[in-house]
Design a protein around this motif. Structure first.
Motif, PDB file in Angstrom:
ATOM      1  N   LEU A  82      45.322  38.201  30.635  1.00 15.44           N
ATOM      2  CA  LEU A  82      45.004  39.115  31.467  1.00 15.44           C
ATOM      3  C   LEU A  82      46.494  39.455  32.111  1.00 15.44           C
ATOM      4  N   GLU A  83      46.414  38.293  32.189  1.00 14.09           N
ATOM      5  CA  GLU A  83      48.178  38.413  33.132  1.00 14.09           C
ATOM      6  C   GLU A  83      49.415  39.438  32.423  1.00 14.09           C
ATOM      7  N   THR A  84      49.705  39.045  31.075  1.00 15.30           N
ATOM      8  CA  THR A  84      50.452  39.284  30.146  1.00 15.30           C
ATOM      9  C   THR A  84      49.585  41.265  30.702  1.00 15.30           C
ATOM     10  N   VAL A  85      49.062  41.546  30.364  1.00 12.11           N
ATOM     11  CA  VAL A  85      48.826  42.723  29.939  1.00 12.11           C
ATOM     12  C   VAL A  85      49.162  43.520  31.930  1.00 12.11           C
ATOM     13  N   VAL A  86      48.589  42.867  32.820  1.00 11.83           N
ATOM     14  CA  VAL A  86      48.948  43.114  34.039  1.00 11.83           C
ATOM     15  C   VAL A  86      50.756  43.270  34.649  1.00 11.83           C
ATOM     16  N   LEU A  87      51.134  41.960  34.316  1.00  9.58           N
ATOM     17  CA  LEU A  87      52.280  41.948  34.050  1.00  9.58           C
ATOM     18  C   LEU A  87      53.040  43.016  33.820  1.00  9.58           C
ATOM     19  N   ASN A  88      53.534  43.355  32.133  1.00 10.32           N
ATOM     20  CA  ASN A  88      53.870  44.519  31.703  1.00 10.32           C
ATOM     21  C   ASN A  88      53.687  45.746  32.322  1.00 10.32           C
ATOM     22  N   ASP A  89      52.106  45.516  32.473  1.00  8.24           N
ATOM     23  CA  ASP A  89      52.507  47.407  33.787  1.00  8.24           C
ATOM     24  C   ASP A  89      53.190  47.634  34.703  1.00  8.24           C
ATOM     25  N   HIS A  90      53.244  46.215  35.558  1.00  5.97           N
ATOM     26  CA  HIS A  90      54.311  45.814  36.932  1.00  5.97           C
ATOM     27  C   HIS A  90      55.359  45.886  36.255  1.00  5.97           C
TER      28      HIS A  90
END
Length: 91
Positions: free
Chosen positions: A50-58
């Motif tokens: 989840l952290e990876t998905v949100v970080l990539n979006d950011h």
């Protein structure tokens, strides 16, 4: 956050929530410790995903926007945020 990222994050969080409830039930039922630990590890891995998905979006939205803007302060702020979050420090 992009709509598709938000939707993916919500789906992931629902799965994680279910996993955590399952762990709670395992503990209440006095299940074998190693089985509980394996489920905890699965939740930790899901949170990293989840952290990876949100970080990539950011990075693809907020950071990209700041890096292409004319504001040096915006660029500096986004880079400092990334360094802080990736380095484990609080801003």
């Amino acid at each position: 956050m992009k709509t598709e990222t938000k939707d993916a994050a919500i789906r992931r969080l629902a799965r994680i929530e279910g996993q955590v409830r399952g762990i709670s039930k395992m503990v209440a039922e006095d299940r074998y410790c190693i089985d509980v630990i394996r489920q905890v590890q699965a939740v930790k891995a899901a949170l990293v995903g989840l952290e990876t998905v949100v970080l990539n979006d950011h990075i693809n939205t907020c950071v990209d926007h700041a890096l292409t803007s004319s504001s040096v302060e915006d660029r500096r702020e986004k880079v400092e945020e990334l360094v802080a979050v990736l380095g484990g420090r609080k801003k």
